[in-house]
Design an enzyme around this catalytic site. Structure first.
Site, PDB file in Angstrom:
ATOM      1  N   SER A  74      33.732  34.781  62.011  1.00 44.24           N
ATOM      2  CA  SER A  74      34.636  35.446  61.065  1.00 44.24           C
ATOM      3  C   SER A  74      35.315  34.421  60.159  1.00 44.24           C
ATOM      4  O   SER A  74      35.478  34.656  58.958  1.00 44.24           O
ATOM      5  CB  SER A  74      35.689  36.269  61.818  1.00 44.24           C
ATOM      6  OG  SER A  74      36.352  35.484  62.785  1.00 44.24           O
ATOM      7  N   ASN A 113      32.619  33.401  57.505  1.00 46.51           N
ATOM      8  CA  ASN A 113      31.886  34.400  56.724  1.00 46.51           C
ATOM      9  C   ASN A 113      32.679  35.624  56.271  1.00 46.51           C
ATOM     10  O   ASN A 113      32.262  36.309  55.331  1.00 46.51           O
ATOM     11  CB  ASN A 113      30.669  34.882  57.525  1.00 46.51           C
ATOM     12  CG  ASN A 113      29.716  33.761  57.856  1.00 46.51           C
ATOM     13  OD1 ASN A 113      29.293  33.031  56.974  1.00 46.51           O
ATOM     14  ND2 ASN A 113      29.386  33.605  59.126  1.00 46.51           N
ATOM     15  N   TYR A 114      33.790  35.939  56.928  1.00 43.94           N
ATOM     16  CA  TYR A 114      34.486  37.186  56.609  1.00 43.94           C
ATOM     17  C   TYR A 114      35.935  37.013  56.172  1.00 43.94           C
ATOM     18  O   TYR A 114      36.534  37.949  55.645  1.00 43.94           O
ATOM     19  CB  TYR A 114      34.437  38.135  57.822  1.00 43.94           C
ATOM     20  CG  TYR A 114      33.058  38.644  58.110  1.00 43.94           C
ATOM     21  CD1 TYR A 114      32.490  39.665  57.349  1.00 43.94           C
ATOM     22  CD2 TYR A 114      32.298  38.106  59.130  1.00 43.94           C
ATOM     23  CE1 TYR A 114      31.210  40.137  57.605  1.00 43.94           C
ATOM     24  CE2 TYR A 114      31.015  38.556  59.389  1.00 43.94           C
ATOM     25  CZ  TYR A 114      30.480  39.569  58.627  1.00 43.94           C
ATOM     26  OH  TYR A 114      29.213  40.026  58.870  1.00 43.94           O
ATOM     27  N   LEU A 115      36.500  35.836  56.426  1.00 40.75           N
ATOM     28  CA  LEU A 115      37.915  35.627  56.105  1.00 40.75           C
ATOM     29  C   LEU A 115      38.060  34.804  54.833  1.00 40.75           C
ATOM     30  O   LEU A 115      37.548  33.682  54.759  1.00 40.75           O
ATOM     31  CB  LEU A 115      38.622  34.914  57.263  1.00 40.75           C
ATOM     32  CG  LEU A 115      38.590  35.654  58.610  1.00 40.75           C
ATOM     33  CD1 LEU A 115      39.253  34.811  59.687  1.00 40.75           C
ATOM     34  CD2 LEU A 115      39.266  37.007  58.499  1.00 40.75           C
TER      35      LEU A 115
END
Length: 743
Positions: free
Chosen positions: A697, A700-702
């Site tokens: 995360s 890639n997502y934060l």
């Protein structure tokens, strides 16, 4: 016997030996010193008082102990410490006495045992001390002679300062040479670059046949395989220690593909895998592995230099005349496919990629990569709307593989920045999208109802959308749009909650997603409706697929896909959790624990699980031992402080030395408390992260700007959140983000 031989022929040596003998008789075995009367009861009481005093004051001061990051900091005068510091090992002399003069026969001496402090009676004479010291020095000197390379020269302060300045200078140079592409204007119309030059991919070396003394056997008989069949046999032999080679699917797939590489004669002979003997090949492989492990430093250096030459030739490209690092410039060598989880294609042969399979992408005005001798490229393109440098199709699943730039390159950074900007835009219209899909839950059109329920799950649970796959082609993994009836169980009431949907399916990378989620009544009733008159293997959303869902989302907001919801919810969750969990008054260790807890909330939302590390229990036990030792040191430090205060008070606070001692003891207690807290926070963090993967995360997502802004607001060094590689990847965010950034 040794003493008698020592004394022969030399009066001085004889006299010394006699003296040593007399002293050892009086003090060597714990006896009372000569001419020392046995203490009376009153004298014993005095000695007991003396014991207490020495225990609290004369013990080695803890300001040295507590200033180290280790569990116990050794006294620099301690000979065991000296020998360890030089990188040497020696046996500890049993009951080795302290070099400090003993106050009385019963005075305690601070000893170290297994990393802990303990009191022992120092009842040996000065002669025994000198003898022990001499023995220690002799042993250390002997080991220094045997292992001269282990003796490290201590760096001077000037050398340390020089090294530090060199490091700072290097960092500044790197920063000056960094391509600050985020400060330049972006290309329009989908153009990614205007100039691209590289040397193409690096191909693995060709197969080397087995030596004559290593054989393959079939039914106990030697069989000389053709080179193609032998290479595939080696792939299998190398994996004999792995559980994969015991699996039925793996063995069947391997044998089927292996036979395709055999000559007609080999096919007619080798018909049963159970009768094949790969043991000699396996033994050769293990011997090679062991040989690599036992390489000398010089041999490893030769290999390192050879690899560095390959990196220099193939690992960099020129992008718009800036030197950029390529991520995966090596083409994967052939081997046996493993897959994740119980993949139906495990054991199949991954074929060798040849230049004839590879498409090269570069600019027209650049130098075209030269293929290996005797080969040619499949195609050379000049497409500046894509970011890949080379591509080919692999044979197992027919997917296209790409050679791309490194994560810290301009092309990757721009893609990340764009991704997070789209997610930020969703924030402005997410409420209207949510209102729309809630209205669609009552639509008369079944496709709209299914789309609304799928969006609800993707939004609230951060589920992946899922992609359509041919049955049996890959592992049985699903996403939201490909859920089947068997993956869902409905509960009108469960654990005190109403309208609970129970999910149980394999997600990406065959990681199980299991969750019991209370939902609104409309969603619950719709799911129940979708499941009516269907078999367990039927699709839950039979009127919907990922393409239809994403097409609808892009009509609501340009660039919006189901994946954007996942990025948006992950980033907004991190920002909210950081605001709730962090206090400015906390120390850095506590702030980092709060950050990891916020990150953990995101990882749980995104189902980023991992198996606990194999060494987890041992590392936790080691950390707990350090915590226990630190607690002992803190207790002892507090005792010393109390005694120092008492002594200063009895002297009427008039002695400045005593006041200085009190301040030092206070500082020692404070340091011990801080280090103990840091260790306890670390233990909590490790335990909570045991089965959660925080890295996925975070990378890639934060949105990294959330973390950078938090660091600036909380006075936390960015190095505590991102390592060097991650800082290079997010250089654009670190450079441009202010403390007032809001996602």
């Amino acid at each position: 016997m040794g003493r008698e031989n020592y004394a022969k022929g030399d009066p001085a040596k004889k006299q010394k030996a006699t003296k040593l003998k007399r002293l050892s008789e009086s003090a060597g075995s714990g006896a009372e010193p000569l001419n020392s009367p046995k203490p009376t009861n009153s004298e014993e009481d005095k000695n007991a008082t003396s014991d207490k005093k020495v225990k609290t004051i004369k013990l080695e001061s803890l300001e040295q102990v507590c200033s180290s990051s280790d569990v116990v900091k050794q006294d620099p005068q301690d000979e065991d410490f000296t020998s360890k510091k030089k990188g040497l090992k020696r046996k500890r002399v049993k009951d080795e006495p302290s070099e400090e003069p003993l106050q009385s026969a019963s005075s305690p001496v601070l000893k170290r045992s297994n990393g802990h402090l303990s009191d022992q009676k120092g009842n040996k004479g000065e002669a025994q001390t000198k003898k022990s010291k001499k023995k220690t020095e002799k042993m250390v000197k002997k080991e220094e002679e045997e292992h001269p390379s282990s003796k490290k020269a201590k760096r001077t302060k000037e050398e340390i300062a020089e090294a530090r300045q060199l490091k700072i200078k290097k960092k500044e140079e790197e920063e000056q040479n960094r391509w600050r592409w985020w400060e330049e204007e972006k290309y329009e119309d989908g153009v990614k670059w205007k100039f691209l030059e590289h040397n193409g991919p690096y191909f693995p070396p060709e197969y080397q046949p087995l030596p004559d003394n290593v054989n393959f056997f079939y039914k106990g008989e030697k069989v000389k395989l053709s080179p193609a069949a032998e290479e595939v046999a080696v792939f299998f032999a190398q994996m004999l220690d792995h559980e994969y080679t015991t699996k039925k699917v793996f063995r069947e797939n391997f044998f089927k593909d292996w036979r395709k590489e055999m000559t007609p004669e080999e096919k007619s002979l080798i018909k049963d895998l159970e009768k094949c003997d790969f043991r000699e090949i396996h033994a050769m492989h293990k011997a090679k592995v062991e040989a690599r492990k036992s390489m000398s430093k010089e041999e490893k250096q030769v290999i390192k230099e050879a690899n560095q030459k390959i990196v220099e030739e193939y690992g960099y490209c020129l992008l718009d005349h800036h030197r950029e690092r390529i991520g995966n410039f090596k083409i994967e060598p052939p081997g046996l496919f493993r897959g994740r989880g119980e993949h139906p294609k495990q054991g199949m042969l991954k074929k060798r990629i040849q230049p004839e399979d590879v498409i090269i992408n570069c600019s027209k005005d650049s130098r075209t990569p030269v293929p290996p001798a005797g080969h040619h490229w499949k195609e050379v393109r000049h497409d500046n709307t894509v970011t890949w440098l080379a591509s080919w199709t692999e044979n197992i699943q027919g997917s296209i593989k790409y050679i791309m730039l490194n994560a810290n390159s301009k092309l990757k950074g721009e893609k990340d920045w764009e991704k997070y900007e789209v997610a930020r835009k969703l924030k402005s219209c997410v409420d209207s999208i949510r209102n729309q899909y809630l209205l669609d839950l009552k639509s008369k059109e079944m496709v709209k109802r299914q789309r609304a329920v799928a969006l609800y799950f993707i939004d609230k649970l951060a589920l992946r959308a899922g992609n359509e796959k041919e049955e049996g082609e890959t592992a049985d993994t699903v996403g939201c749009c490909s859920l089947r009836v068997e993956h869902i169980t409905l509960h009108n009431q469960l654990d005190g909650n109403e309208w609970v949907v129970e999910f149980d399916f394999l997600g990406k990378d065959s990681i199980r997603y299991y969750n019991k989620v209370p939902v609104i009544k409309k969603v619950f009733k719709n799911v129940n409706l979708f499941m009516e008159n269907k078999e367990p293997g039927d699709e839950l959303f039979d009127r919907l697929n990922t393409n239809l869902l994403n097409k609808h989302l892009s009509s609501l907001m340009p660039g919006l896909t189901a994946k954007v919801f996942r990025t948006y919810n992950a980033s907004i969750t991190l920002q909210q959790q950081l605001k709730e969990l962090t206090n400015k008054s906390d120390n850095v260790a506590e702030k980092l624990l709060s950050y990891n807890r916020a990150n953990r909330a995101v990882a749980i939302l995104c189902n980023h699980q991992r198996a606990p590390p194999k060494t987890f229990e041992q590392s936790m036990a080691n950390l707990q031992a350090k915590i226990d030792a630190r607690k002992e040191q803190l207790a002892l430090a507090k005792t010393e402080l109390k005694q120092a205060k008492k002594e200063a008070k009895s002297k009427g606070n008039s002695d400045p030395k005593l006041q200085t001692l009190v301040e030092r003891k206070k500082a020692a207690v404070k340091r011990c408390e801080e280090q103990l807290l840091k260790m306890e926070v670390q233990a909590t963090d490790r335990e909570e992260n045991k089965q959660i993967a925080l890295g996925t995360s975070k990378l890639n997502y934060l949105d990294p700007r959330i973390s950078v802004a938090w660091c600036k607001n909380m006075d936390v060094p960015i190095e505590k959140i991102y390592n060097k590689t991650q800082r290079e990847k997010f250089a654009w965010a670190i450079d441009m983000t202010e403390a007032d950034f809001e996602f």
